[in-house]
Design a protein around this motif. Structure first.
Motif, short mmCIF file in Angstrom:
data_model
loop_
_atom_site.label_atom_id
_atom_site.label_comp_id
_atom_site.label_asym_id
_atom_site.label_seq_id
_atom_site.Cartn_x
_atom_site.Cartn_y
_atom_site.Cartn_z
N LYS A 111 46.52 61.78 -14.19
CA LYS A 111 46.13 61.87 -15.59
C LYS A 111 44.61 61.90 -15.73
O LYS A 111 44.06 62.70 -16.49
CB LYS A 111 46.71 60.69 -16.37
N GLY A 112 43.94 61.05 -14.97
CA GLY A 112 42.49 61.04 -15.00
C GLY A 112 41.90 62.33 -14.47
O GLY A 112 40.91 62.85 -14.99
N PHE A 113 42.52 62.86 -13.42
CA PHE A 113 42.06 64.13 -12.85
C PHE A 113 42.16 65.25 -13.88
O PHE A 113 41.22 66.04 -14.05
CB PHE A 113 42.88 64.49 -11.61
N GLU A 114 43.29 65.34 -14.54
CA GLU A 114 43.50 66.41 -15.52
C GLU A 114 42.49 66.30 -16.68
O GLU A 114 41.96 67.31 -17.15
CB GLU A 114 44.93 66.35 -16.04
N ALA A 115 42.20 65.07 -17.11
CA ALA A 115 41.22 64.87 -18.17
C ALA A 115 39.82 65.25 -17.70
O ALA A 115 39.03 65.83 -18.46
CB ALA A 115 41.24 63.42 -18.65
N ALA A 116 39.50 64.95 -16.45
CA ALA A 116 38.19 65.27 -15.89
C ALA A 116 37.97 66.78 -15.81
O ALA A 116 36.92 67.29 -16.20
CB ALA A 116 38.05 64.64 -14.51
N VAL A 117 38.98 67.49 -15.33
CA VAL A 117 38.88 68.95 -15.22
C VAL A 117 38.75 69.57 -16.61
O VAL A 117 37.96 70.50 -16.82
CB VAL A 117 40.09 69.52 -14.48
N ALA A 118 39.49 69.03 -17.57
CA ALA A 118 39.41 69.55 -18.93
C ALA A 118 38.02 69.33 -19.53
O ALA A 118 37.57 70.11 -20.38
CB ALA A 118 40.46 68.85 -19.81
N ALA A 119 37.33 68.28 -19.06
CA ALA A 119 35.98 67.99 -19.56
C ALA A 119 34.91 68.75 -18.82
O ALA A 119 33.72 68.66 -19.16
CB ALA A 119 35.71 66.49 -19.47
N GLY A 120 35.31 69.51 -17.78
CA GLY A 120 34.35 70.33 -17.07
C GLY A 120 33.99 69.88 -15.68
O GLY A 120 33.07 70.43 -15.07
N ALA A 121 34.67 68.88 -15.13
CA ALA A 121 34.37 68.39 -13.79
C ALA A 121 34.65 69.46 -12.74
O ALA A 121 35.70 70.10 -12.77
CB ALA A 121 35.18 67.14 -13.49
N LYS A 122 33.72 69.62 -11.81
CA LYS A 122 33.88 70.57 -10.71
C LYS A 122 34.18 69.86 -9.38
O LYS A 122 34.55 70.50 -8.41
CB LYS A 122 32.61 71.40 -10.53
N GLU A 123 33.99 68.55 -9.39
CA GLU A 123 34.25 67.75 -8.20
C GLU A 123 34.71 66.37 -8.63
O GLU A 123 34.23 65.81 -9.61
CB GLU A 123 32.98 67.62 -7.35
N VAL A 124 35.69 65.81 -7.90
CA VAL A 124 36.19 64.48 -8.22
C VAL A 124 36.16 63.60 -6.98
O VAL A 124 36.12 64.09 -5.85
CB VAL A 124 37.63 64.53 -8.78
N ASN A 161 40.76 74.67 -7.63
CA ASN A 161 39.53 74.89 -6.87
C ASN A 161 38.50 73.80 -7.16
O ASN A 161 37.31 74.07 -7.33
CB ASN A 161 38.95 76.27 -7.19
N THR A 162 38.98 72.56 -7.21
CA THR A 162 38.12 71.41 -7.46
C THR A 162 37.89 70.65 -6.16
O THR A 162 38.84 70.30 -5.46
CB THR A 162 38.76 70.46 -8.49
N ALA A 163 36.64 70.38 -5.82
CA ALA A 163 36.32 69.66 -4.59
C ALA A 163 36.70 68.19 -4.73
O ALA A 163 36.63 67.61 -5.81
CB ALA A 163 34.83 69.78 -4.28
N VAL A 164 37.10 67.57 -3.61
CA VAL A 164 37.52 66.18 -3.62
C VAL A 164 36.80 65.39 -2.53
O VAL A 164 36.82 65.78 -1.36
CB VAL A 164 39.04 66.04 -3.40
N ARG A 165 36.16 64.30 -2.93
CA ARG A 165 35.57 63.34 -1.99
C ARG A 165 36.45 62.11 -1.95
O ARG A 165 37.11 61.78 -2.92
CB ARG A 165 34.16 62.92 -2.42
N GLY A 166 36.44 61.40 -0.82
CA GLY A 166 37.27 60.21 -0.70
C GLY A 166 36.46 58.96 -0.41
O GLY A 166 35.55 58.98 0.42
N TYR A 167 36.79 57.89 -1.12
CA TYR A 167 36.19 56.58 -0.85
C TYR A 167 37.20 55.72 -0.09
O TYR A 167 38.39 55.70 -0.42
CB TYR A 167 35.86 55.85 -2.15
#
Length: 283
Positions: A111-124, A161-167
């Protein structure tokens, strides 16, 4: 990530050379590393007083002006759990997008990912922990269940096509389970990398690490994940963050970085704990 914080802004440093973590000779340090500034998210998320949206936007713009290549802007988490990040959409849409600078955001679930992409996020950014008890207390699930959640995010990211980093949290110690096994850190990191995270940030969440423990952990992880895909995230709880972070700074305007730190410390009504800022204020 859950945090024990000492100061803001915060920085996460990417490892750029195997030799840099296997020797103490300054001549073999990497010529360049990538700094990931996480102050606007990790530094502010647990502040009790809500920081105005305009202040967050200004802070991020000031950090961008300092020449930092990556500024983690906010977290798309439920306001119920992290009230400080309730304005995530407004912040991400309101900041200046400087050319050549990335603005990832933390997304704990689909849900957070979908909201982020909708707001213009290119990387999560996504996160897991090495400790089962920490995972249970932090996000109310097991490590295996947390990976199931991440799998949905990674698949959605691939489709958009969204980049993903991992913590990875608690790599050197857990507040509930104590010292963590380097082998377990390596296992979790490998799984996260195999899922599709292009970079893995290894976090000393409670700041209990020492250079020796850090080296042992990194040696284990580097057997499973390419060193070029690793980063370290050190907390300064016991004053060991700089000793644990082998880094070289290039391309960052120190004066502008100090100005950004001074700005947010004034807003938060606290003194800086940055040794550089303290020294410069005396000059």
């Amino acid at each position: 990530m859950a945090t024990v914080r000492k100061a803001v802004p915060r920085r996460l440093v990417r490892l750029a050379s195997l030799r840099a973590v296997s020797t103490s000779s300054a001549d073999t340090f990497p010529k360049q590393v990538k700094i990931v500034e996480v102050g606007p998210r990790d530094g502010l998320q647990n502040e009790k007083s809500i920081v105005p949206t305009a202040v967050k936007i200004r802070l991020i713009d000031m950090l961008s002006e300092a020449g930092l290549p990556v500024v983690e802007a906010t977290s798309f988490v439920s306001p119920k759990w992290v009230p400080q990040m309730a304005d995530h959409t407004e912040v991400l849409k309101g900041i200046q997008k400087f050319p050549g600078i990335n603005y990832p955001v933390l997304t704990p679930n689909l849900k957070g990912f979908e909201a982020a992409v909708a707001a213009g996020a290119k990387e999560v950014s996504v996160f897991v922990a090495v400790s089962e008890l920490f995972t249970k207390k932090n996000i109310n699930c097991s490590i295996d269940e947390s990976f199931q959640r991440l799998d949905m995010i990674v698949k959605a990211a691939r489709a958009t096509n969204t980049a993903v980093r991992g913590y990875v949290s608690c790599v050197l110690g857990c507040p509930y389970e104590g010292k963590m096994s380097p082998a377990k850190v390596a296992e979790v990191s490998k799984k996260l990398y195999s899922m599709g995270c292009y970079e893995i940030s290894l976090g000393d969440t409670i700041g209990v690490g020492t250079p020796g423990i850090m080296k042992d952990m990194l040696s284990a992880v580097m057997q499973e994940v390419p060193v070029s895909a690793l980063a370290v995230h050190c907390h300064d709880t016991y004053g060991q963050a700089l000793a644990n972070t082998l880094m070289a700074l290039q391309g960052v305007n120190l004066q502008k970085l100090l100005e950004a730190g001074h700005f947010i410390c004034q807003v938060l009504n606290r003194k800086t704990s940055s040794k550089v800022a303290q020294a410069c204020s005396k000059l």
